[in-house]
Scaffold this motif. Structure first.
Motif, mmCIF file in Angstrom:
data_model
loop_
_atom_site.group_PDB
_atom_site.id
_atom_site.type_symbol
_atom_site.label_atom_id
_atom_site.label_comp_id
_atom_site.label_asym_id
_atom_site.label_seq_id
_atom_site.Cartn_x
_atom_site.Cartn_y
_atom_site.Cartn_z
ATOM 1 N N ASP A 128 -11.196 6.586 1.557
ATOM 2 C CA ASP A 128 -11.927 5.314 1.566
ATOM 3 C C ASP A 128 -11.047 4.216 2.171
ATOM 4 O O ASP A 128 -9.880 4.442 2.482
ATOM 5 C CB ASP A 128 -12.407 4.934 0.159
ATOM 6 N N ALA A 129 -11.645 3.059 2.341
ATOM 7 C CA ALA A 129 -10.939 1.955 2.991
ATOM 8 C C ALA A 129 -9.740 1.474 2.178
ATOM 9 O O ALA A 129 -8.715 1.107 2.754
ATOM 10 C CB ALA A 129 -11.908 0.798 3.242
ATOM 11 N N GLN A 130 -9.851 1.464 0.854
ATOM 12 C CA GLN A 130 -8.735 0.986 0.038
ATOM 13 C C GLN A 130 -7.499 1.863 0.214
ATOM 14 O O GLN A 130 -6.383 1.367 0.339
ATOM 15 C CB GLN A 130 -9.145 0.897 -1.441
ATOM 16 N N ALA A 131 -7.699 3.176 0.247
ATOM 17 C CA ALA A 131 -6.580 4.095 0.473
ATOM 18 C C ALA A 131 -6.010 3.893 1.878
ATOM 19 O O ALA A 131 -4.788 3.917 2.081
ATOM 20 C CB ALA A 131 -7.028 5.539 0.272
ATOM 21 N N ALA A 132 -6.894 3.673 2.845
ATOM 22 C CA ALA A 132 -6.441 3.432 4.223
ATOM 23 C C ALA A 132 -5.630 2.145 4.308
ATOM 24 O O ALA A 132 -4.587 2.100 4.966
ATOM 25 C CB ALA A 132 -7.641 3.371 5.158
ATOM 26 N N LEU A 133 -6.114 1.091 3.652
ATOM 27 C CA LEU A 133 -5.403 -0.188 3.688
ATOM 28 C C LEU A 133 -4.012 -0.073 3.069
ATOM 29 O O LEU A 133 -3.068 -0.709 3.544
ATOM 30 C CB LEU A 133 -6.216 -1.276 2.981
ATOM 31 N N LYS A 134 -3.889 0.746 2.043
ATOM 32 C CA LYS A 134 -2.576 0.956 1.419
ATOM 33 C C LYS A 134 -1.603 1.523 2.461
ATOM 34 O O LYS A 134 -0.461 1.073 2.566
ATOM 35 C CB LYS A 134 -2.715 1.899 0.222
#
Length: 123
Positions: A37-43
């Motif tokens: 998901d985007a949150q994991a990608a942003l991390k």
């Protein structure tokens, strides 16, 4: 087969599609990081110690639109190439300087698209 010095980040919420995409890219000689998901990608994107050669993201993510993720990615890494994978075909309007591939895509389409964006992996 030689590896690219920097990995690709694949963001896809469908586990099977993500697994197959990663598998194909690895077989083509790329190092790959993955995010569901985007949150994991942003991390990963926010960790500037982690080099990245390309962001490949699904457009329809559960927590953030893929285009919004790309905008955030470019704020953090202005030169990072972005490839959208979209089930909407070629009707998707992508921001300038970004690329798209229609889902479902073939192994050859994925290879040709990624190699068109990045220098070919030297084998």
């Amino acid at each position: 087969m030689a590896q690219t010095p920097q990995p690709l980040l694949v963001v896809e919420d469908d586990a099977i599609v993500r697994m197959l995409t990663v598998e194909v890219l690895v077989e083509l000689g790329y190092q790959v990081l993955e995010a569901a998901d985007a949150q994991a990608a942003l991390k990963t994107l926010k960790d500037l110690q982690q080099p990245l050669a390309l962001l490949m993201t699904d457009v329809g993510l559960p927590d953030m639109d893929g285009k919004a993720l790309a905008v955030e990615a470019r704020k953090l890494r202005p030169a990072l190439p972005v490839l959208f994978a979209s089930g909407y075909g070629d009707n998707l309007e992508v921001p300038a300087g970004m690329h798209q591939i229609a889902k479902p895509f073939s192994i050859d389409q994925l290879r040709d698209t990624v190699q068109g964006i990045l220098p070919a992996v030297q084998g």
